[in-house]
Scaffold this active site. Structure first.
Site, PDB file in Angstrom:
ATOM      1  N   LYS A 110       0.241  -1.350  -0.022  1.00 51.75           N
ATOM      2  CA  LYS A 110       0.142  -0.017   0.232  1.00 51.75           C
ATOM      3  C   LYS A 110       1.144   1.399  -0.006  1.00 51.75           C
ATOM      4  CE  LYS A 110      -4.026   1.630   3.091  1.00 51.75           C
ATOM      5  NZ  LYS A 110      -4.545   1.751   3.756  1.00 51.75           N
ATOM      6  N   ASP A 249     -16.626   0.184   0.089  1.00 49.99           N
ATOM      7  CA  ASP A 249     -15.782  -0.022  -0.857  1.00 49.99           C
ATOM      8  C   ASP A 249     -14.700  -0.422   0.358  1.00 49.99           C
ATOM      9  OD1 ASP A 249     -15.701   2.668  -1.100  1.00 49.99           O
ATOM     10  OD2 ASP A 249     -13.835   2.953  -0.793  1.00 49.99           O
ATOM     11  N   ASP A 259      -9.376  -1.177   5.746  1.00 49.03           N
ATOM     12  CA  ASP A 259      -9.301  -0.063   5.240  1.00 49.03           C
ATOM     13  C   ASP A 259      -9.252   0.759   7.078  1.00 49.03           C
ATOM     14  OD1 ASP A 259      -8.885   3.068   4.552  1.00 49.03           O
ATOM     15  OD2 ASP A 259     -10.102   2.264   2.635  1.00 49.03           O
TER      16      ASP A 259
HETATM   17  P1  AMP Z   1     -10.045   5.057   0.603  1.00 45.17           P
HETATM   18  O1  AMP Z   1     -10.513   6.252   1.446  1.00 45.17           O
HETATM   19  O2  AMP Z   1      -8.504   4.465   1.451  1.00 45.17           O
HETATM   20  O3  AMP Z   1     -10.757   3.443   1.042  1.00 45.17           O
HETATM   21  O4  AMP Z   1      -9.867   5.120  -0.453  1.00 45.17           O
HETATM   22  C1  AMP Z   1     -10.816   5.287  -1.771  1.00 45.17           C
HETATM   23  C2  AMP Z   1      -9.900   5.129  -2.679  1.00 45.17           C
HETATM   24  O5  AMP Z   1      -9.248   6.130  -3.726  1.00 45.17           O
HETATM   25  C3  AMP Z   1      -9.191   3.565  -3.359  1.00 45.17           C
HETATM   26  O6  AMP Z   1      -9.697   3.603  -4.792  1.00 45.17           O
HETATM   27  C4  AMP Z   1      -8.122   4.474  -2.688  1.00 45.17           C
HETATM   28  O7  AMP Z   1      -7.124   3.133  -4.226  1.00 45.17           O
HETATM   29  C5  AMP Z   1      -7.949   5.751  -3.671  1.00 45.17           C
HETATM   30  N1  AMP Z   1      -6.542   6.625  -3.040  1.00 45.17           N
HETATM   31  C6  AMP Z   1      -6.965   6.664  -1.678  1.00 45.17           C
HETATM   32  N2  AMP Z   1      -5.520   7.366  -2.018  1.00 45.17           N
HETATM   33  C7  AMP Z   1      -4.724   8.037  -2.949  1.00 45.17           C
HETATM   34  C8  AMP Z   1      -3.762   8.127  -3.752  1.00 45.17           C
HETATM   35  N3  AMP Z   1      -3.007   9.143  -2.546  1.00 45.17           N
HETATM   36  N4  AMP Z   1      -3.585   7.847  -5.538  1.00 45.17           N
HETATM   37  C9  AMP Z   1      -3.854   7.427  -5.960  1.00 45.17           C
HETATM   38  N5  AMP Z   1      -5.956   6.992  -5.454  1.00 45.17           N
HETATM   39  C10 AMP Z   1      -5.583   6.649  -4.252  1.00 45.17           C
HETATM   40 MG    MG Z   2     -10.737   1.728   1.142  1.00 49.66          MG
END
Ligand code: AMP
Ligand code: MG
Length: 483
Positions: A110, A249, A259
């Site tokens: 990650k 998700d 997460d």
């Molecule tokens: P999360 O809030 O961690 O569940 O992320 C939501 C979405 O945003 C998922 O598709 C993650 O892979 C994407 N995401 C989160 N942080 C980043 C980042 N720094 N660069 C690219 N995608 C991200």
């Molecule tokens: Mg996530």
């Protein structure tokens, strides 16, 4: 890499739309920050723990192995109620490791760079949030709550830009799988029943093999999955854990907590507690967690409709019956959990009242959620001023009377309480302190804290600073996704 892991991929046999092959870009100066030796050993992962530079290379993806087909997974999801196409935007799958006892684990990096699903993000992660995920996921594991785990954190030697310049970092996440409600939403959005069926069959094989011969298998999966999630949320409620970003998700079919962004543990009992800076409406507050779980599972049920019946009305009716039954199951299981926290054996018609009166007293008096139950286990602690009020004393009298009736056994009652009431949780102020030290290159406080978090139910821990609350830290604590 197969000398370190026992990789044997199955996810990549799914239709191609479920993933995109993605090479891992080398980072400039990988350095090991922390490695979970015990976890590695328990899973038969053979990374040489005496060679830190080799470890850092492996765990940052800085290796040359042309046979490795690393990839990013596609998924969708409702984020704060809005449907979006997502996917691994900053995570890359190394492969599925099979341990000696035959259990299969996803090994994922990650923060390892851009993928086709990165949208406007940089695919990277910063040291603080990755160490935070490491601490809290390991704490949740030791609290006996299903969760993804953390194998390591490395520094990339590169800068990551958020509100300010931060140290780039990669966490190795271990999960029973990364199949999410959002993966089913993505499959359903393809509007091709064959694609949906392939994910369904894969999920049953990987996580629900007991039901493979069931009649009405889609409804059966819905029931089993909702029960897993109900029990997961009850475990969160038991220890005061607030996930903070229960988007679809971020809900796994395996029933593991996943997460660790803006999550945190509640101090004073207040059902409206929320920590996330972006959760303005309190959608993911402590008290809303069971309601949101039901909402998410309803979204999951929608994806299954074509598999439940070719008659849409019949499919909806059958799915609705399962969803509507969730609150009652939740309530029964929640009551059982709370009874265990109070050491109540058998059933009494007054139990629910006793539990609710305690909670409402705790709310009115800003009582610490964790410590109140610890004090009830150690009655000599009840001489503290907070317990001196008439209201508490009256409650305690009724509770004690009930506890001593109904097949009371002191040892059984205390055992229930000890197994269900942690004395150590990752208190927000300590998490912040050890993270600040780690960012300044002092890892000792972090390592010491992780050691203590390994035994959260161990009543002999005599390090007051770890379980006493910091009144100042009870002022609105705010968490950030750190993405
Ligand atoms: P999360 O809030 O961690 O569940 O992320 C939501 C979405 O945003 C998922 O598709 C993650 O892979 C994407 N995401 C989160 N942080 C980043 C980042 N720094 N660069 C690219 N995608 C991200
Ligand atoms: Mg996530």
């Amino acid at each position: 890499m197969n000398s370190y892991f026992n990789f044997e991929d199955t996810y990549t046999n799914l239709p191609k739309c479920f993933f995109t092959e993605q090479e891992i870009k080398k980072v400039s100066l990988p350095g090991l920050v922390i490695f979970n030796d015990k976890l590695a050993k328990s899973l038969n992962i053979n990374i040489p723990s005496n060679d830190k530079s080799e470890m850092a290379k492996i765990l940052s993806g800085n290796f040359n192995d042309k046979k490795m087909n690393t990839y990013a997974q596609a998924y969708a999801g409702h984020q704060f109620g809005h449907f979006t196409n997502l996917g691994d935007g900053r995570a890359i799958m190394l492969g599925e490791h099979v341990s000696k006892c035959g259990k299969r684990y996803d090994i994922q990096l990650k923060g390892s760079g851009i993928t086709p699903y990165s949208r406007r993000g940089d695919g990277k992660a910063a040291l603080g949030p990755m160490l935070r995920e490491y601490i809290i996921s390991e704490a949740v594991h030791h609290l006996n709550i299903p969760t993804t785990r953390s194998l390591s954190v490395i520094k990339t030697g590169e800068d990551v830009f958020r509100e300010k310049k931060l140290q780039g970092s990669i966490l190795t996440r271990i999960a029973s799988s990364h199949i999410r409600v959002g993966t089913f939403q993505y499959a359903a959005a393809q509007q091709d029943t064959k694609i949906l069926r392939s994910l369904f069959d894969y999920t049953v094989k990987r996580h629900y093999s007991d039901i493979k011969n069931s009649e009405e298998i889609s409804i059966k999966l819905l029931k089993e999955f909702s029960l897993k999630q109900i029990n997961l949320i009850i475990n969160w409620m038991r220890v005061g854990f607030i996930h903070g970003v229960m988007n679809t998700d971020n809900m796994t079919l395996s029933g593991e907590t996943i997460d660790y962004g803006p999550c945190a543990f509640m101090n004073s009992y207040d059902p409206n507690t929320k920590f996330s800076s972006i959760d303005h409406m309190g959608r993911y507050s402590y008290k809303n967690q069971p309601i949101i779980a039901q909402w998410n599972i309803a979204r999951f049920a929608e994806t299954l409709l074509p598999l439940i019946s070719s008659d849409l009305n019949e499919a909806i009716k059958k799915a609705e019956d399962v969803i509507k039954s969730m609150p009652e199951t939740y309530k029964t299981n929640w009551l059982n959990m709370m009874k265990k926290k109070l050491g109540l054996i058998d059933n009494d018609s007054e139990d629910e009242n006793i539990i609710n009166s305690l909670l409402s007293w705790m709310e009115k008096n800003n009582a610490d959620f964790t410590n109140t139950f610890v004090d009830l286990m150690n009655e000599e602690n009840l001489d503290q001023s907070i317990y001196k009020s008439q209201e508490f004393k009256s409650w305690f009298k009724i509770y004690k009377k009930r506890k001593l009736s109904k097949n009371f056994s002191k040892s059984k009652s205390l055992k229930l309480m000890k197994e269900n009431n942690p004395i150590i949780i990752p208190r927000n102020h300590i998490v912040e302190n050890v993270l600040s030290s780690a960012e300044e290159r002092d890892l000792n406080p972090l390592k010491k804290f992780l050691k203590v978090l390994e035994n959260p139910y161990d009543n002999n821990v005599k390090i007051p600073s770890y379980f006493k609350i910091d009144i100042k830290s009870d002022q609105p604590y705010m968490t950030f996704c750190g993405t």
